[in-house]
Every structure is written in C-alpha cells, then in structure tokens.
Design an enzyme around this catalytic site. Structure first.
Site, mmCIF file in Angstrom:
data_model
loop_
_atom_site.group_PDB
_atom_site.id
_atom_site.type_symbol
_atom_site.label_atom_id
_atom_site.label_comp_id
_atom_site.label_asym_id
_atom_site.label_seq_id
_atom_site.Cartn_x
_atom_site.Cartn_y
_atom_site.Cartn_z
ATOM 1 N N CYS A 192 132.788 -31.538 -57.790
ATOM 2 C CA CYS A 192 134.366 -31.155 -58.032
ATOM 3 C C CYS A 192 134.849 -29.877 -56.933
ATOM 4 C CB CYS A 192 134.245 -30.631 -59.587
ATOM 5 S SG CYS A 192 136.334 -30.318 -59.942
ATOM 6 N N PRO A 193 135.864 -30.278 -56.091
ATOM 7 C CA PRO A 193 135.983 -29.286 -55.345
ATOM 8 C C PRO A 193 136.661 -28.263 -55.845
ATOM 9 C CG PRO A 193 137.542 -30.951 -55.040
ATOM 10 C CD PRO A 193 136.392 -31.481 -55.915
#
Length: 426
Positions: A192-193
């Site tokens: 998840c950025p």
C-alpha cells in the site's frame, strides 16, 4: 631506499592500528545490514517501506480536514444550538483522529511478516520428491540445481510454492516477494503506497481497522457539516445555495468527505468480502479462487475469527540483534606500495551474524605480501646503510602475525624453511 622502507613500515603500522580500531568499534545491528529496501527508525524499532514519505501526505489528508472541522464548523454548531454540542463534536473528532493515526503507525511501522532470508540456497537433496519441474522449459533447474516449485499439502489440497531466488528459500504458502520492499512477506496482501508498507500477516488486521475507522470519520464529519448547513438554512431562512455561501467551509468538507468515503469505504467493503472468503488481494487478482478451489476458505464465521480474533504471530526477525562478527575486522594492508581493498562481507540475517571473507584477488596479494617479507628477511644481502636488520625483522614479524590471523601460518613457516638465508657482509 631507507626512507621507502620506513614509509612501508609506517603504513603497515597504520594498518595494524586500523585493525585494532575496528575491533574496538561497537558491533553493527541486523537492521544496519538489512538487505531489503526498508527504512528503519528509532534504532530498528520501527520498520517502513522505501516509500515511507507518502505517510506525510496520508497524515495531512487526515489531520488537516479535522483541524478545520474542529476550528470552524464546531463553533458554528455551538452558536446555532446555544449549547456545548460544538465542543463535544470537536473533541470526539480529535480523539478519533488520534486513534486513526495510532492504527496508521501500527500498520506502517511494524514488520508485516517478513520471512528471513537464507544465507545460502537449500541443498537439492533436502527438497524431496515434492518438487515440480514442469514450470521450467525442458525440465531445467533454477539456481543451485533447485526446481522452480514444490508441492505442499494445505488442508488436504496440494499447493505449489515457488522458490525465491532473492531470498534463497521456498516461500511458505500464501507468501509472495514484494518487489518494492524486496522481501518475502507471509500472507502477502498488497503493498500500500498510502501507508508506505506491505500489508501481510502481521499488520493486515490494523490495516483493516485503519481504513474502516477512516470511513467512519468521513461519515462523522460529513454528517455534522450537513447538520450545520441545515441549521444555517433554518436560522437565516434561506435556500441551500445561500446556506453554502454563508458556511463555505462546511460545503468544502462535505465534498471532500463524500469523495474520500468512496475510496476508504469501498476499500473497507472489498476487504470485508476478502475476509469472508479468506482471500488476499493478491490471490483475488491472480488466482480468482472459487468455493471449490480455495483451500483456505473455512466458512464465513471461521474466516472472520481467523483474521480478526486470532493471535498475531511474533516477528521472525530481531532487527536490533547484534550482527556478531565471526572474526576480527579486516583492515587495509600493503601490497608493493598499494593498499589492499577491504574484504567482501556477507550477512546472515536469519542468524543475526556477520561473516567476512577475503576475495581471491586479496588472497593472492597476501601471498605476495608474505613473499615480500621473505625478501625483507634476506635484507642482509643489501648494504647495511640501506636498511637495518632490525627494521626488516619488525616488518617481517608484522606480516607473519597478519598471516597467522588468516590461518596461513603453516604456509608461511614452510616457505621460511625452504627459502635460503644469505648474509652478505659489507
């Protein structure tokens, strides 16, 4: 000539001093020699992905709207209702935001389930008959003659697990290698950025709590902004459009939270579906399990219990452990007037130890160094005004000590016996 030999002796003395300083230096920690792309803080207590800077944007997207809501909308609610409702509304939003930030830290700042790397590939004879060569063209093997996959029994179903060439291990079931963090992650869901971290076995629960709590916060802010707009319409007996003009901050926050709730709310709904079917995001997009082929699906209730109520396993990595050296640190040394390059180092992250080895080129230089020392011992062949015998013996003694440190004393002693000693008197 005498000055040149004195210079060599001084450089060799400097090398010995550097060796002693390396021995006195504090040992490195595992996180300082970590092979992944992670970033560590607080002495290895917090571990993040390489895109940890995105956390700043995520925190701003959460905190700034709440500050505006507590500073602008809440006082308007208090004025409109002639009571302390505005203070309560602001307090709840701030406390709930702090709770969300804690969940964000627990999601992004902890080990998501990193599988420790092997220091060397497993032996082919240890793989057994469960290996599968069908994925290799022509039945070829991978590195060290290892097959690409092997079969593992999961709940009575054979599951293929792949060999990771980077971590030099067969990945456990549901494990995948993250190309961003450069680690194998147990029960890998996705990277998840927005939180700057992989989502895996040890932080998936906190990730779900984070996105679901963010959804509730968006609904909370949207609701009270709507109430403020409605109260403004009643107080000033105006239309909805005029009420927005009188309270533009409420309108902006309503629009912002309406857009945000589709993102975090949709993400929450998707992951609730994944939990109900016991899938990961990676598996859902890669394999498209159905009820008959998913070996991990244990039923709706058991799936939720497994994800939300089971004990979170301890980390398999001790990032703060000392990377103890097997031998003393190698320092630079001379080879015909030049300094040897530092030895190559390899780190066994699983065992928390550091191993040092001397490259083939450096070993040849050491042999030549020993050979030079034999010539120094025979310095009696030179005129006495060039080099004193005492200086030669000191240099030869230093090199002999250096050879003994590398386990080469036997060769050194044998060479001394073979080499003739010629003394030429002036």
């Amino acid at each position: 000539m005498e000055g040149r030999m004195q210079g060599k002796a001084q450089q060799l003395s400097d090398s010995n001093r550097r060796i002693m300083e390396a021995d006195a230096a504090p040992p490195r920690r595992v996180y300082q020699a970590w092979k992944g792309s992670n970033i560590f803080f607080l002495g290895g207590r917090l571990i993040f992905g390489p895109d940890v800077r995105s956390l700043i944007a995520t925190v701003c997207l959460i905190v700034i709207p709440v500050i505006i809501f507590a500073a602008v909308v809440s006082p308007q609610l208090a004025h409109g209702y002639q009571n302390q409702i505005g203070g309560w509304v602001a307090s709840v939003s701030i406390i709930f935001t702090a709770y969300i930030l804690v969940l964000l830290l627990l999601t992004s700042g902890r080990d998501p389930g990193i599988v420790p790397r092997n220091s060397h590939p497993p032996e082919p004879e240890d793989i057994g008959e469960s290996s599968n060569l069908s994925d290799w063209p022509g039945g070829q093997h991978g590195s060290a003659g290892l097959p690409l996959t092997k079969d593992v029994l999961v709940n009575g179903v054979l599951v293929k697990v792949k060999y990771c060439h980077t971590c030099m291990l067969y990945r456990p079931p549901r494990c995948s290698h993250c190309s961003i963090c450069n680690n194998c992650i147990e029960r890998f869901d996705h990277h998840c950025p927005w939180v700057g971290q992989c989502i895996g076995k040890r932080n998936y629960r906190f990730f779900l709590m984070f996105v679901s709590s963010a959804t509730v916060l968006c609904i909370y802010v949207f609701t009270f902004c709507w109430v403020n707009i409605g109260k403004t319409m009643d107080t000033h007996e105006c239309t909805f459009g005029r009420a927005i003009l009188k309270s533009p901050i409420s309108a902006i926050l309503m629009l912002y939270t309406f857009v945000a709730v589709w993102f975090v709310g949709g993400l929450t709904s998707f992951h609730l579906y994944l939990i109900s079917t016991n899938q990961t995001t990676y598996e859902n997009f890669r394999y498209r399990y159905d009820r008959r082929s998913n070996p991990y699906n244990r039923g709706l209730v058991q799936n939720f219990i497994e994800i939300l109520c089971s004990r979170i396993p301890s980390s398999r990595n001790n990032f703060r452990a000392k990377a103890n050296e097997d031998s003393a640190a190698f320092a630079s040394t001379l080879s015909m007037g030049r300094v040897l390059s530092p030895p190559k180092m390899s780190v066994d992250l699983e065992m928390g130890t550091k191993r040092q080895a001397v490259g083939a080129e450096d070993m040849e230089d050491l042999h030549s160094q020993i050979g030079s020392s034999m010539g120094l011992e025979r310095c009696g062949t030179e005129p006495p005004h060039f080099v004193g015998r005492k200086g030669c013996s000191e240099i030869a003694s230093d090199i002999e000590t250096f050879a003994e440190e590398f386990g080469m004393d036997n060769k050194f002693t044998e060479r001394k016996k073979i080499e003739p000693h010629t003394n030429v008197n002036p």
